[in-house]
Design an enzyme around this catalytic site. Structure first.
Site, short mmCIF file in Angstrom:
data_model
loop_
_atom_site.label_atom_id
_atom_site.label_comp_id
_atom_site.label_asym_id
_atom_site.label_seq_id
_atom_site.Cartn_x
_atom_site.Cartn_y
_atom_site.Cartn_z
N SER A 21 0.83 -1.21 0.00
CA SER A 21 0.00 0.00 0.00
C SER A 21 0.86 1.26 0.00
O SER A 21 1.99 1.26 0.47
CB SER A 21 -0.92 0.01 1.22
OG SER A 21 -1.70 -1.15 1.27
N1 SAH Z 1 -0.67 -4.86 3.89
C1 SAH Z 1 -0.05 -5.22 2.66
C2 SAH Z 1 -0.97 -4.90 1.51
C3 SAH Z 1 -0.98 -6.01 0.54
S1 SAH Z 1 -2.23 -5.92 -0.70
C4 SAH Z 1 1.30 -4.53 2.53
O1 SAH Z 1 1.59 -3.59 3.28
O2 SAH Z 1 2.11 -4.96 1.71
C5 SAH Z 1 -3.50 -6.90 0.01
C6 SAH Z 1 -3.16 -8.30 0.39
O3 SAH Z 1 -4.36 -8.94 0.82
C7 SAH Z 1 -2.59 -9.16 -0.73
O4 SAH Z 1 -1.38 -9.72 -0.31
C8 SAH Z 1 -3.66 -10.24 -0.93
O5 SAH Z 1 -3.13 -11.50 -1.30
C9 SAH Z 1 -4.29 -10.29 0.45
N2 SAH Z 1 -5.64 -10.87 0.49
C10 SAH Z 1 -6.67 -10.71 -0.40
N3 SAH Z 1 -7.74 -11.42 0.01
C11 SAH Z 1 -7.39 -12.03 1.17
C12 SAH Z 1 -8.07 -12.92 2.06
N4 SAH Z 1 -9.33 -13.33 1.86
N5 SAH Z 1 -7.39 -13.34 3.15
C13 SAH Z 1 -6.11 -12.97 3.39
N6 SAH Z 1 -5.42 -12.15 2.58
C14 SAH Z 1 -6.05 -11.68 1.48
#
Ligand code: SAH
Length: 222
Positions: free
Chosen positions: A72
């Site tokens: 993000s």
């Molecule tokens: N907080 C992260 C943001 C990653 S983007 C950072 O700082 O890098 C969002 C993430 O949510 C992705 O890695 C995606 O695989 C995950 N995601 C999407 N749906 C999900 C679910 N149902 N359960 C767990 N993770 C999920």
């Protein structure tokens, strides 16, 4: 000193000066919690992205982390963390969507324990190695569908979701302590808003923190 000799403190495009510029920008954009700004200044975001992207790590933008996912934008990480912490000191926090684990690391420097759930196994493996190398030991990772939360360690004082849900998963509301707070992006692509939901003795109180753009919260594990 070369970046290889000092990977944590960084140099050039990953130096303290570059990070200070980012903090200044976040401040100008309205982030005012000094605890959060301090963590953003300290934490080496360049170690949470691919080496080829390290020179952009302190730009206020989201960056790809593979598997169609993104780390993000720093402003969003700061905004969500600030919204989770405002007026309270949560001990135990659940994060859904570990991704690069940057948001997890920010939280780990501000609260007691962070429990983080990710659905993509490969991202979780990389996150684990990264956190290990940074000696962040108060983060617990779990491969699973985060829409179900992580019931084994519930309840949580705070829950932060970093992917957009069509609607707020009931399981997450159930895993909040009384007085606890959930911060979650909700809605279809192009029309998502960031919600702050508090569990009160009489039910849940919801307010919008404005429009956002996140990758979708997906079903199942991959
Ligand atoms: N907080 C992260 C943001 C990653 S983007 C950072 O700082 O890098 C969002 C993430 O949510 C992705 O890695 C995606 O695989 C995950 N995601 C999407 N749906 C999900 C679910 N149902 N359960 C767990 N993770 C999920």
């Amino acid at each position: 000193m070369s970046a290889n000799l000092d990977p944590i403190h960084g140099n050039g495009m990953t130096s303290l000066r570059t990070r200070q510029r980012l903090v200044k920008r976040l401040r100008a954009a309205g982030i005012c919690d000094e605890r959060v700004l301090d963590v953003i200044l300290t934490l080496p975001r360049h170690l949470f992205v691919d080496e080829a992207l390290a020179s952009h790590a302190y730009d206020d933008i989201a960056l790809p982390i593979g598997f169609g996912q993104t780390i993000s934008q720093p402003y969003i990480v700061a905004r969500m963390t600030e919204a989770l912490l405002a007026g309270m000191q949560p001990q135990k926090v659940l994060e859904i969507g570990t991704g690069s684990a940057y948001q997890s690391a920010v939280l780990a420097m501000l609260v007691g324990q962070v429990y983080s759930v990710e659905r993509i196994g490969k991202l979780l493996e990389r996150a684990r190695e990264r956190l290990w190398s940074l000696a962040l030991t108060n983060i617990y990772l779990h491969l699973g569908d985060g829409r179900l939360g992580w019931p084994a360690h519930a309840p949580y004082d705070g829950i932060l979701v970093t992917a957009a849900a069509a609607e707020i998963p009931a399981e997450l509301l159930q895993q909040l302590t009384a007085g606890g707070r959930l911060v979650i992006p909700v809605g279809p692509p192009q029309a998502q808003e960031l919600l702050q939901v508090e569990r009160k003795s009489f039910g849940f109180m919801e307010r919008s923190l404005g429009p956002v753009s996140f990758v979708p919260l997906m079903a199942g594990v991959s």
